[in-house]
Scaffold this motif. Structure first.
Motif: not given
Ligand code: NAD
Length: 406
Positions: A9-17, A32-36, A69-73, A92-98
């Protein structure tokens, strides 16, 4: 070697974690962020790292400089060798990552829904297939932080930490992990919140906070005359008696479902499923001034100051409700519909849930419920257990997974 942690993910929580995990010298933190174009934008700035601005309770501010260490799609680069995968996106975006991680995931990986939202495990098992049996799923009841991005890839703000947060484990019977999972998860998150091991994933599902929004939306807008409003009404602090009754009724049905399950499945501890009013008193006790009932507790909860209904401005100064917002679009199919599904398997009747779902599905142009049964044609767009072929209560607690690992 290092513990390898992947944030999806690449949103608020993803940056924090991703940022908090990177701070630990013995953790390798990947994203891993695959959005846009999020991965390109974040990676372009990665050399200089980013800042987590923490607002402490005493008003002081701490800046944490951090650098994954790495940010990729590309899941092929991100997933191999990973020990823990945190999925930190709206449901709604969980399935895409699974689907993205499935081909590359190693045995004995821990997959964490942060937060999970109702049906997280059903969807994960469905999309990972046999591999899920060699993994463990962890579901958090909410996000550990109130947080927001200040500048994408550069600065995220933590406005507050929860004190404690419940998490459940569902362990594949062929998963052989030696490191204790709750403790390791706590280490990745840092000191706060204190992670509390909830005995099972169905208890976490019935406690998901997605029960709050749909009854309030229904209570507010089902009798609306369709005329635009001149301002956005307060969401929580504008609660009336009818809305409070609807929310309380839905919550009663979740508690009744938990009690029925406890009777029917020996050894299962569902005591974490408590009424939403009790939950507010536990979690927001310092923030609520009037604790006399659910309506007053919500109306006087400081954490809700100024939060308004999701509205669209159709002309300057004219507002209508936005039924496509996540309070409906997410909290119905990945929230109260799976809860209804569990109640159905437990043989518990749910007049409040049925009434709320019936109205919401109309607004969403979907059919989940027919009468009081989950047999609608759009059940495939939900995470109800029935969608995945669980047709008996025992199906939720038997098979290739252990619901009560310690
Ligand atoms: P967010 O709103 O920041 O998530 C946006 C991210 O999700 C995007 O950056 C992108 O990576 C991904 N995304 C968005 N649209 C997508 C699409 N169409 N396809 C694929 N990916 C897409 O989310 P958040 O604030 O990090 O919250 C994560 C979850 O935690 C949500 O379910 C939220 O309701 C819950 N939550 C958030 C907070 C908070 O303070 N932010 C607090 C409590 C609970």
């Amino acid at each position: 070697g290092k513990l390898v942690v992947l944030t999806c993910g690449g949103g608020n929580g993803a940056h924090c974690l991703a940022g908090l995990a990177s701070v630990r010298p013995d953790i390798e933190s990947r994203v891993l962020t695959m959005y846009a174009d999020e991965a390109e934008r974040w990676a372009a700035n990665l050399d200089s790292g980013f800042i987590i601005t923490v607002h402490n309770d005493d008003g002081s501010i701490k800046s944490i400089k951090t650098k994954p260490s790495l940010v990729t799609k590309d899941p092929k680069k991100a997933v191999p060798g990973v020990d823990y995968i945190f999925i930190v996106v709206p449901a709604f975006a969980h399935a895409m990552y699974f689907e993205a991680i499935a081909p590359y995931i190693d045995d004995n990986t821990v997959i964490v829904g942060l937060p999970g939202q109702a049906g997280f495990e059903f969807e994960c098992v469905n999309l990972l297939g046999d591999k899920a049996k060699r993994c463990t799923m962890v579901t958090f009841e909410s996000l550990p932080w109130a947080c927001r991005l200040v500048e994408f890839g550069k600065n995220v703000e933590i406005l507050g930490f929860k004190d404690t947060l419940g998490a459940s484990l569902l362990k594949g019977k062929e998963c052989n992990l030696t490191k204790p999972i709750i403790e390791t998860t706590q280490y990745i998150l840092g000191e706060k919140p204190k992670v509390r091991h909830v005995q099972n994933y169905i208890a976490i599902t019935l406690m998901a906070k997605s029960i709050v929004h749909p009854p309030i939306m229904y209570g507010k807008w089902s009798q609306w005359d369709g005329k635009p409003l001149s301002e956005k009404p307060l969401f929580y602090q504008g609660l009336d008696e009818r809305q409070a009754e609807l929310l309380s009724g839905v919550s009663d049905e979740c508690v009744a479902t938990a009690k029925a399950i406890e009777k029917k499945v020996p050894g299962l501890d569902m005591s974490d499923v408590i009424h939403v009013f009790d939950w507010y008193l536990n979690y927001y006790s310092d923030q609520i001034t009037d604790k006399s009932n659910l309506m007053m507790a919500m109306r006087t909860n400081k954490a809700y100051d100024g939060l308004v209904h999701p509205m669209k401005e159709i002309e300057p100064g004219k507002y209508v409700p936005d039924f496509t917002y996540r309070y409906m679009a997410e909290d119905v199919p990945e929230g109260i519909v799976p809860m209804k599904g569990i109640a159905e398997l437990a043989g518990v009747s749910t007049p409040y849930l049925d009434e709320v779902i019936t109205w919401c599905q109309g607004k969403l142009n979907k059919e989940f419920l027919v009468g009081n049964k989950l047999t609608g044609k759009d059940l495939k767009d939900t995470r109800a257990p029935q969608k995945y072929g669980y047709n008996k209560l025992e199906d939720l607690f038997t098979g290739s997974f252990e619901v009560t690992p310690r």
